[in-house]
Motif scaffolding. Structure first.
Motif, short mmCIF file in Angstrom:
data_model
loop_
_atom_site.label_atom_id
_atom_site.label_comp_id
_atom_site.label_asym_id
_atom_site.label_seq_id
_atom_site.Cartn_x
_atom_site.Cartn_y
_atom_site.Cartn_z
N GLN A 71 0.85 -1.20 0.00
CA GLN A 71 0.00 0.00 0.00
C GLN A 71 0.88 1.25 0.00
N LYS A 72 0.69 2.07 -1.02
CA LYS A 72 1.59 3.22 -1.19
C LYS A 72 0.91 4.55 -0.94
N THR A 73 -0.40 4.55 -0.87
CA THR A 73 -1.10 5.82 -0.64
C THR A 73 -2.09 5.67 0.52
N TYR A 74 -2.53 6.83 0.99
CA TYR A 74 -3.52 6.86 2.07
C TYR A 74 -4.79 6.12 1.63
N ALA A 75 -5.18 6.34 0.38
CA ALA A 75 -6.41 5.71 -0.13
C ALA A 75 -6.30 4.19 -0.15
N GLU A 76 -5.10 3.69 -0.33
CA GLU A 76 -4.94 2.23 -0.42
C GLU A 76 -4.89 1.54 0.95
N LEU A 77 -4.65 2.32 1.98
CA LEU A 77 -4.52 1.71 3.33
C LEU A 77 -5.81 1.02 3.76
N THR A 78 -5.66 0.01 4.59
CA THR A 78 -6.84 -0.68 5.13
C THR A 78 -6.76 -0.73 6.66
N GLU A 79 -7.88 -1.03 7.27
CA GLU A 79 -7.91 -1.15 8.73
C GLU A 79 -6.95 -2.26 9.18
N GLY A 80 -6.93 -3.34 8.40
CA GLY A 80 -6.09 -4.49 8.75
C GLY A 80 -4.62 -4.11 8.82
N THR A 81 -4.17 -3.32 7.86
CA THR A 81 -2.76 -2.92 7.85
C THR A 81 -2.44 -2.06 9.07
N LEU A 82 -3.30 -1.09 9.32
CA LEU A 82 -3.02 -0.17 10.42
C LEU A 82 -3.11 -0.88 11.77
N ARG A 83 -4.18 -1.61 11.96
CA ARG A 83 -4.34 -2.28 13.26
C ARG A 83 -3.35 -3.44 13.40
N GLY A 84 -2.85 -3.92 12.28
CA GLY A 84 -1.80 -4.95 12.32
C GLY A 84 -0.58 -4.44 13.07
N VAL A 85 -0.32 -3.15 12.97
CA VAL A 85 0.84 -2.54 13.64
C VAL A 85 0.68 -2.68 15.15
N THR A 86 -0.49 -2.32 15.64
CA THR A 86 -0.69 -2.35 17.10
C THR A 86 -0.81 -3.78 17.61
N VAL A 87 -1.32 -4.67 16.75
CA VAL A 87 -1.35 -6.10 17.13
C VAL A 87 0.08 -6.60 17.31
N PHE A 88 0.95 -6.19 16.40
CA PHE A 88 2.36 -6.61 16.49
C PHE A 88 2.96 -6.17 17.83
N PHE A 89 2.67 -4.94 18.22
CA PHE A 89 3.25 -4.46 19.48
C PHE A 89 2.56 -5.09 20.70
N GLY A 90 1.34 -5.56 20.50
CA GLY A 90 0.67 -6.33 21.55
C GLY A 90 1.43 -7.63 21.79
N LEU A 91 1.88 -8.25 20.71
CA LEU A 91 2.67 -9.49 20.86
C LEU A 91 4.05 -9.19 21.45
N LEU A 92 4.59 -8.05 21.04
CA LEU A 92 5.90 -7.67 21.57
C LEU A 92 5.84 -7.51 23.10
N THR A 93 4.68 -7.05 23.60
CA THR A 93 4.51 -6.90 25.05
C THR A 93 4.72 -8.24 25.75
N LEU A 94 4.20 -9.30 25.12
CA LEU A 94 4.37 -10.64 25.69
C LEU A 94 5.83 -11.06 25.64
N LEU A 95 6.47 -10.76 24.51
CA LEU A 95 7.87 -11.16 24.35
C LEU A 95 8.78 -10.42 25.33
N VAL A 96 8.39 -9.20 25.67
CA VAL A 96 9.18 -8.40 26.61
C VAL A 96 9.32 -9.12 27.95
N LEU A 97 8.30 -9.93 28.27
CA LEU A 97 8.35 -10.69 29.53
C LEU A 97 9.61 -11.55 29.62
N LEU A 98 10.04 -12.04 28.46
CA LEU A 98 11.23 -12.90 28.45
C LEU A 98 12.46 -12.15 28.93
N ALA A 99 12.43 -10.82 28.75
CA ALA A 99 13.58 -10.01 29.18
C ALA A 99 13.72 -10.01 30.70
N ALA A 100 12.65 -10.39 31.39
CA ALA A 100 12.74 -10.44 32.87
C ALA A 100 13.69 -11.53 33.33
#
Lengths: 537, 231
Positions: free
Chosen positions: A75-104
Motif C-alpha cells: 500500500q503506497k497511498t492513504y487511499a490504499e490503506l486498510t484497517e487491517g494494515t493499520l491495526r496490524g501494527v498495534t497487534v504486532f506491538f501487543g505481541l511484543l509486550t508478551l515477548l518483553v516478559l522474556l527479558a525479565a
C-alpha cells in the motif's frame, strides 16, 4: 517448568494471542482517534512528510513503525490503506509486550512468566486496545521493556544493559511525551526497593562493617555505573531525537516535544469532557454493567490475583536486591495506577500501562495459589475457570459489544450504523456519472467530522467545512454530509433538492446525509428497478 | 514642406473597424488558448482530540422547534388506550407488548418494549372501526435516534391484505417491500411523531420499523391513536 516445555507453551500463548487479536480486525468501525492517526500516517506514507505537533497526537513512533507494514502490504497511498494494515501494527506491538516478559530473565520464574503471558494474551482490555490504531500498544510494550531494563541495568550496569535501557527509554519517550510518568514512577519504585533492601542488609551487617570501606564500595560502584549510564542517556536522547526530528528533517521537533509538557500538563488538569473521578479506571475494571439485559463486565479474578501478587511480592522482599524484582514491579504498577488515577484527564486506554503490570503480578499471584493447592484436579479446574471467564469476557468485549456503550472500554466509539452511511455513499458513487469524483460536502464541527476523512479517502472531491456560515449554497454537491445540528440551521428550501437520511456517528450524535434528487432517482432505479412514487399509497 | 496626403474619412472608418475586428479576434483566440481547468481547492478536515464520550440519556432535540398545533374534528378521542397489541415478534427481548398502549410515555428504562432486529411490526386492534384522525408514535426518546423504514398502515382487515391504507412511509428504497415512501426520516423526541390519520376508516393500525441509528433493534414506548367512532 522445564525450559523446553516453557518454550513450547510460550509459543502456543503467542499463537493464541495473535489469533484473538487478528480475528476480524476490521469488525469495529474506525474510532475518531484512529482515523486521525491514519490520516497523519497517510501523509507520511504518500509524501514522506511528518512534522511533530506538540499540541496533539503524541509522538511519531506509531507512524514510522507503520511504514514497513504498509510497504509489506503493497500500500503506497492513504487511499490504499486498510484497517487491517493499520491495526496490524498495534497487534504486532501487543505481541511484543508478551515477548518483553522474556527479558525479565531470572528475575521471574518460568511459571510466572508463562501465566503472566497467558493473562496478557487473553486480557479483554489488552486485546481491545491492541486492535486499536493509537499509540497505546506501543507505549505498553516500550514501557514494560523500560521497566524491566531499568531493573536489569541496576543489577548489572554494563554497556549491553545500558544500550537496552537507553533504546527502550528513547522509544518510550518518542511514543508519548507523557511517558515521563512511567519514567518517574519506575525510577521511584527502583529507588524505594533499593533503599529498603539496603536498609535491611545494613541492619544485618551494621555491627560488622566499617564506614570507611563502605564509602569506598559506594564510590567504586558509582564509577562503574557512570559511563554505562552516560551511554544509556546518550542513546535515549539519540533515539528520541531521531524520531521527534522526523529523521533529522525537522530538528525543531525534538525541542517541541519538551515544549509539549506544558500543553499536556494543562490538558491533564483541565480535561474538559474527559474529566473522570479518581476511581474511574478501577470502576471500569472491577464491575461494569450496561443498560437493560447487558451482561456484566469484570476483571475481578485478575484484580484479586494481582492483589495476591502484590502482597506476596512485598512480603518476600529480601535484603538481596536481585530478588526484589517482584516488589519493584508491584510498586511501579501501584504508583503508576495512583498517578494516572489522580490525573483528572482520563480515557480508558490510559490504564493499559499499569493494568499490564497488574496482569504480570496476577501471574505471580496465580503461581503462588497453584503452589498452595495440592490436588491436581483442583488446579486444573481453577485454571479452566479462569480461561473460561477471560475467554467469555474477551468475546463480549471484542466481538459482541465491540462498539456499544455497554462495553466499559468503548469510549466515544463510532457507531456501527455509521458504516451504513459509508456503504450508502459507496452505492451512490456507483450510479453517479462522476463516480468517486463526485463532489461531496461535509459540514460538521471537527469532533463530528472524524472518522469520515478515513472512510471517504478514496473520493477525490471531498471538502470539509466546519460550520454553515462557511457554505453559502449546498449545491452543486451530489452529496452533503452534515451534523444534525448544522442541518437544522438550513432552510427547508435549501434542503428541498436533496433526499434526507440519518445515520449515527456516535451514541447521541447524528449525521444527516443529503442526496441530490437526480442521483437518488438513479439509485432508486438501479436498486428498485421502478419509477419513483410507488409508495404504496 | 511636403503636401499632406488627404485620406478619405470612409477609408479611415473602415480601417479602424478592421483593426478593431482583428484585435478582438486575436484577443479572443488568446483568451481561448489561456483557458485552464478551474481547480477548486477543497478545505481539508480539521483535527481535534478525542471527542466527548456521551452515555447520559439526556435528550437534546436537534431541531429544537416544538410541534405546531394539529386540528381534529370535535369529538375525537384517544381510542387505543389499553387496546390489545400483537407483533411480528411475539416474545419481545425487553418489556411487554402491552406497554405500547399502556399510556406510559416515559423515556426511562422499563417503559419500552424491545422487538428483535431487522424489520418488525406491532399491530393495535382498536376493537371497532374508527375514523382515524391522528396517530402519535414514541419509539424511544431518551436518546436522539432515528428509526429506519417507518411505515404506518391502517386497515379493517387484521391480516392487512385488503383495504390497506398507508398513512406514513419513509422507507425510501423499499427495503420492507411495501412500496418506496417519500416521507422524511425524523429524530425521535419526547413529542413523538404525529401522523395525520386523514379520517381514514380502520380498525387495525400496523406500525413497521427496521432498526435504528443506535442498534438493529426496534422499540416502542407508546402509540396513541385518536379517532371518531365510525358510523
Amino acid at each position: 517448568m522445564r525450559k523446553k516445555a516453557f518454550a513450547y507453551l510460550f509459543v502456543l500463548v503467542l499463537a493464541a494471542a495473535l489469533f484473538v487479536r487478528l480475528y476480524r480486525l476490521d469488525l469495529r468501525p474506525m474510532h475518531h482517534d484512529e482515523a486521525n492517526q491514519a490520516y497523519k500516517f497517510g501523509q507520511l506514507l504518500e509524501k514522506g512528510q511528518y512534522r511533530y505537533d506538540p499540541s496533539d497526537h503524541h509522538g511519531p513512533t506509531l507512524y514510522y513503525f507503520s511504514l514497513p507494514f504498509a510497504w509489506l502490504s503493497g500500500q503506497k497511498t492513504y487511499a490504499e490503506l486498510t484497517e487491517g494494515t493499520l491495526r496490524g501494527v498495534t497487534v504486532f506491538f501487543g505481541l511484543l509486550t508478551l515477548l518483553v516478559l522474556l527479558a525479565a530473565g531470572r528475575y521471574l520464574s518460568s511459571s510466572e512468566k508463562f501465566w503472566a503471558a497467558v493473562f496478557l494474551a487473553l486480557s479483554p482490555p489488552l486485546i481491545y486496545f491492541n486492535r486499536f490504531y493509537i499509540q497505546e500498544s506501543l507505549f505498553v510494550a516500550f514501557g514494560l521493556a523500560f521497566v524491566i531494563f531499568l531493573w536489569r541495568f541496576f543489577q548489572k550496569p554494563d554497556y549491553k544493559e545500558a544500550a537496552w535501557l537507553g533504546i527502550s527509554a528513547g522509544l518510550l519517550y518518542a511514543t508519548k511525551e507523557t511517558s515521563l510518568i512511567v519514567l518517574a514512577t519506575s525510577v521511584l519504585a527502583l529507588a524505594v526497593v533499593w533503599s529498603l533492601s539496603w536498609a535491611k542488609s545494613r541492619k544485618r551487617s551494621s555491627h560488622k562493617s566499617e564506614s570507611g570501606s563502605s564509602q569506598k564500595k559506594v564510590l567504586t560502584k558509582i564509577k562503574k555505573v557512570a559511563l554505562p549510564l552516560a551511554l544509556a542517556i546518550l542513546l535515549f536522547l539519540a533515539v528520541s531525537f531521531v524520531f521527534y526530528s522526523s529523521f533529522f528533517q525537522q530538528p525543531q521537533g525534538f525541542l517541541d516535544s519538551f515544549r509539549a509538557f506544558s500543553n499536556y500538563g494543562q490538558k491533564a488538569m483541565e480535561p474538559g469532557w474527559h474529566r473522570h473521578g479518581f476511581w474511574y479506571y478501577f470502576s471500569l475494571l472491577f464491575y461494569h454493567k450496561g443498560r437493560g439485559h447487558s451482561p456484566v463486565f469484570s476483571e475481578i479474578p485478575f484484580l484479586l490475583l494481582a492483589l495476591a501478587g502484590v502482597v506476596l511480592s512485598f512480603a518476600r522482599m529480601s535484603r538481596k536486591n536481585a530478588e526484589n524484582f517482584r516488589g519493584y514491579l508491584a510498586l511501579f504498577s501501584l504508583l503508576t495506577a495512583l498517578v494516572y488515577s489522580a490525573i483528572p484527564y482520563k480515557t480508558p486506554w490510559n490504564m493499559l500501562i499499569f493494568y499490564a503490570g497488574f496482569l504480570i503480578l496476577a501471574g505471580i499471584g496465580f503461581v503462588y495459589v497453584l503452589e498452595l493447592i495440592k490436588i491436581r484436579q483442583a488446579k486444573i479446574i481453577l485454571a479452566g475457570a479462569l480461561f473460561f471467564w477471560t475467554g467469555w469476557q474477551a468475546y463480549l468485549v471484542n466481538f459482541y459489544f465491540h462498539s456499544y456503550p455497554d462495553n466499559p472500554y468503548v469510549y466515544a466509539q463510532t457507531s456501527p450504523d455509521f458504516l451504513r452511511l459509508v456503504a450508502r455513499v459507496d452505492e451512490l458513487s456507483q450510479v453517479a456519472a462522476e463516480g468517486k469524483n463526485m463532489f461531496i460536502r461535509v459540514i460538521a464541527p471537527p469532533d463530528e467530522t472524524w472518522p469520515l476523512p478515513w472512510y471517504l479517502r478514496k473520493y477525490t472531491q471531498v471538502g470539509y467545512w466546519t460550520s454553515n456560515e462557511q457554505v453559502e449554497s449546498l449545491e452543486p454537491a451530489a452529496l452533503v454530509i452534515m451534523s444534525a445540528a448544522e442541518a437544522s440551521r438550513r432552510s427547508e428550501k435549501e434542503l428541498e433538492p436533496y433526499v434526507t437520511q440519518y445515520y449515527s456517528l456516535r451514541p447521541d450524535v447524528l449525521m444527516v446525509l443529503l442526496i441530490r434528487q437526480d442521483l437518488w432517482e438513479n439509485y432508486r432505479l438501479m436498486r428498485i428497478g421502478g419509477p419513483s412514487g410507488t409508495n404504496g399509497l | 514642406m511636403r503636401p499632406r496626403t488627404k485620406i478619405p474619412t470612409q477609408a479611415l472608418l473602415l480601417g479602424s473597424f478592421l483593426l478593431f475586428l482583428l484585435a478582438s479576434t486575436f484577443s479572443l483566440v488568446a483568451q481561448d488558448q489561456e483557458k485552464v481547468e478551474l481547480k477548486i481547492q477543497l478545505p481539508k478536515p480539521m483535527f481535534i482530540g478525542t471527542p466527548r464520550n456521551i452515555k447520559t440519556p439526556n435528550l437534546e432535540p436537534v431541531t429544537g422547534r416544538p410541534r405546531g398545533p394539529f386540528y381534529v374534528p370535535k369529538g375525537t378521542e384517544l381510542v387505543s388506550l389499553k387496546k390489545p397489541v400483537t407483533s411480528s415478534d411475539p416474545q419481545p427481548v425487553i418489556g411487554e407488548l402491552s406497554y405500547v398502549t399502556d399510556g406510559e410515555k416515559s423515556g426511562e428504562d422499563g417503559y419500552f418494549v424491545e422487538l428483535g432486529p431487522g424489520p418488525q411490526w406491532v399491530q393495535i386492534d382498536l376493537k371497532a372501526p374508527y375514523l382515524i384522525q391522528a396517530i402519535v408514535v414514541w419509539h424511544y426518546h431518551s436518546q436522539p435516534r432515528v428509526y429506519r423504514d417507518v411505515v404506518v398502515q391502517v386497515s379493517e382487515d387484521k391480516d392487512f391484505v385488503n383495504g390497506v391504507v398507508t398513512l406514513f412511509n419513509n422507507d425510501h428504497d423499499n427495503t420492507l417491500g411495501l412500496g418506496a415512501g417519500r416521507d422524511k426520516e425524523y429524530i425521535e423526541t419526547y413529542e413523538g411523531k404525529l401522523i395525520d390519520g386523514k379520517g381514514t376508516r380502520a380498525r387495525y393500525v400496523r406500525l413497521w420499523s427496521n432498526g435504528n441509528t443506535a442498534n438493529d433493534m426496534n422499540h416502542y414506548v407508546e402509540v396513541e391513536v385518536y379517532g371518531l367512532p365510525a358510523k
